[in-house]
Design a protein around this motif. Structure first.
Motif, PDB file in Angstrom:
ATOM      1  N   ASN A 152       0.847  -1.191   0.000  1.00  0.00           N
ATOM      2  CA  ASN A 152       0.000   0.000   0.000  1.00  0.00           C
ATOM      3  C   ASN A 152       0.889   1.252   0.000  1.00  0.00           C
ATOM      4  N   PRO A 153       0.795   2.107  -1.029  1.00  0.00           N
ATOM      5  CA  PRO A 153       1.657   3.286  -1.091  1.00  0.00           C
ATOM      6  C   PRO A 153       1.442   4.270   0.058  1.00  0.00           C
ATOM      7  N   VAL A 154       0.247   4.301   0.638  1.00  0.00           N
ATOM      8  CA  VAL A 154       0.008   5.194   1.778  1.00  0.00           C
ATOM      9  C   VAL A 154       0.725   4.643   3.021  1.00  0.00           C
ATOM     10  N   ALA A 155       0.788   3.335   3.162  1.00  0.00           N
ATOM     11  CA  ALA A 155       1.553   2.731   4.259  1.00  0.00           C
ATOM     12  C   ALA A 155       3.039   3.042   4.095  1.00  0.00           C
ATOM     13  N   VAL A 156       3.530   2.958   2.866  1.00  0.00           N
ATOM     14  CA  VAL A 156       4.933   3.297   2.583  1.00  0.00           C
ATOM     15  C   VAL A 156       5.198   4.751   2.979  1.00  0.00           C
ATOM     16  N   GLN A 157       4.293   5.646   2.590  1.00  0.00           N
ATOM     17  CA  GLN A 157       4.428   7.065   2.908  1.00  0.00           C
ATOM     18  C   GLN A 157       4.428   7.302   4.419  1.00  0.00           C
ATOM     19  N   ALA A 158       3.494   6.661   5.129  1.00  0.00           N
ATOM     20  CA  ALA A 158       3.398   6.831   6.582  1.00  0.00           C
ATOM     21  C   ALA A 158       4.673   6.352   7.275  1.00  0.00           C
ATOM     22  N   MET A 159       5.222   5.256   6.825  1.00  0.00           N
ATOM     23  CA  MET A 159       6.452   4.743   7.436  1.00  0.00           C
ATOM     24  C   MET A 159       7.645   5.628   7.084  1.00  0.00           C
ATOM     25  N   ARG A 160       7.673   6.135   5.881  1.00  0.00           N
ATOM     26  CA  ARG A 160       8.758   7.036   5.470  1.00  0.00           C
ATOM     27  C   ARG A 160       8.791   8.273   6.363  1.00  0.00           C
ATOM     28  N   GLU A 161       7.626   8.736   6.789  1.00  0.00           N
ATOM     29  CA  GLU A 161       7.551   9.912   7.662  1.00  0.00           C
ATOM     30  C   GLU A 161       8.278   9.708   8.993  1.00  0.00           C
ATOM     31  N   VAL A 162       8.415   8.463   9.437  1.00  0.00           N
ATOM     32  CA  VAL A 162       9.106   8.175  10.698  1.00  0.00           C
ATOM     33  C   VAL A 162      10.495   7.562  10.446  1.00  0.00           C
ATOM     34  N   GLY A 163      10.967   7.697   9.216  1.00  0.00           N
ATOM     35  CA  GLY A 163      12.328   7.272   8.892  1.00  0.00           C
ATOM     36  C   GLY A 163      12.505   5.801   8.608  1.00  0.00           C
ATOM     37  N   PRO A 175      -5.485  -0.417   6.661  1.00  0.00           N
ATOM     38  CA  PRO A 175      -5.123   0.837   5.997  1.00  0.00           C
ATOM     39  C   PRO A 175      -5.524   0.907   4.519  1.00  0.00           C
ATOM     40  N   ALA A 176      -6.027  -0.180   3.958  1.00  0.00           N
ATOM     41  CA  ALA A 176      -6.433  -0.160   2.543  1.00  0.00           C
ATOM     42  C   ALA A 176      -7.502   0.907   2.321  1.00  0.00           C
ATOM     43  N   ARG A 177      -7.315   1.681   1.297  1.00  0.00           N
ATOM     44  CA  ARG A 177      -8.251   2.742   0.883  1.00  0.00           C
ATOM     45  C   ARG A 177      -8.445   3.819   1.964  1.00  0.00           C
ATOM     46  N   GLN A 178      -7.487   3.958   2.885  1.00  0.00           N
ATOM     47  CA  GLN A 178      -7.549   4.991   3.922  1.00  0.00           C
ATOM     48  C   GLN A 178      -6.630   6.149   3.520  1.00  0.00           C
ATOM     49  N   ASP A 179      -6.940   7.334   4.032  1.00  0.00           N
ATOM     50  CA  ASP A 179      -6.064   8.472   3.768  1.00  0.00           C
ATOM     51  C   ASP A 179      -4.878   8.449   4.736  1.00  0.00           C
ATOM     52  N   ILE A 180      -3.906   9.328   4.508  1.00  0.00           N
ATOM     53  CA  ILE A 180      -2.674   9.321   5.291  1.00  0.00           C
ATOM     54  C   ILE A 180      -2.930   9.568   6.776  1.00  0.00           C
ATOM     55  N   GLU A 181      -3.900  10.405   7.108  1.00  0.00           N
ATOM     56  CA  GLU A 181      -4.181  10.673   8.523  1.00  0.00           C
ATOM     57  C   GLU A 181      -4.620   9.398   9.240  1.00  0.00           C
ATOM     58  N   ALA A 182      -5.483   8.615   8.618  1.00  0.00           N
ATOM     59  CA  ALA A 182      -5.945   7.352   9.214  1.00  0.00           C
ATOM     60  C   ALA A 182      -4.800   6.349   9.317  1.00  0.00           C
ATOM     61  N   VAL A 183      -3.960   6.299   8.299  1.00  0.00           N
ATOM     62  CA  VAL A 183      -2.851   5.349   8.298  1.00  0.00           C
ATOM     63  C   VAL A 183      -1.811   5.730   9.355  1.00  0.00           C
TER      64      VAL A 183
END
Length: 135
Positions: A47-58, A105-113
């Protein structure tokens, strides 16, 4: 030298929750715990949003791929943590099982993820404490 404890994270698609959990455990435990993840019906990609959320914390999970759940993966793990895969996960005697009720997290926005990501981190920190003090 004692064997490392091994943890397997399982969700349906192995694209969000289990990948974030594996990323957190690898990041926080380093080489003290062996980390695996799999899905009962793996997705084509993480999930690209999961990737993005994890990237935010390094934590970079872009190189990970969803994998099919196998009997060998379960047999080779000390702890099996399921996240919404229901009865698809095989049960073996002598394994420690936990079911983490986490939003998908599927089909969720970044805030939810982000909320899911942070909840996973809290659970991972508790898991590490139980696995590293028990040895």
């Amino acid at each position: 030298m004692p064997l490392l404890p091994s943890v397997l994270f399982v969700c349906v698609h192995n694209a969000g929750r289990s990948q974030m959990a594996a990323g957190w455990l690898s990041h926080l435990a380093g080489d003290r715990i062996e980390v695996r993840s799999a899905g009962s019906r793996p997705a084509a990609e993480i999930n690209p949003v999961a990737v993005q959320a994890m990237r935010e914390v390094g934590i970079d999970i872009t190189g990970h791929q969803p994998k099919i759940l196998t009997v060998d993966a379960v047999e080779g793990s000390d702890v099996v943590i399921t996240m919404g895969c229901g009865d698809a996960c095989p049960i073996f005697p002598g394994k420690r099982y936990e079911d983490w009720a986490l939003a998908d997290p599927a089909r969720q926005d970044i805030e939810a993820v982000r909320i899911i990501r942070d909840e996973i981190r809290e659970r991972i920190e508790k898991l590490i404490a139980t696995l590293t003090t028990a040895r």
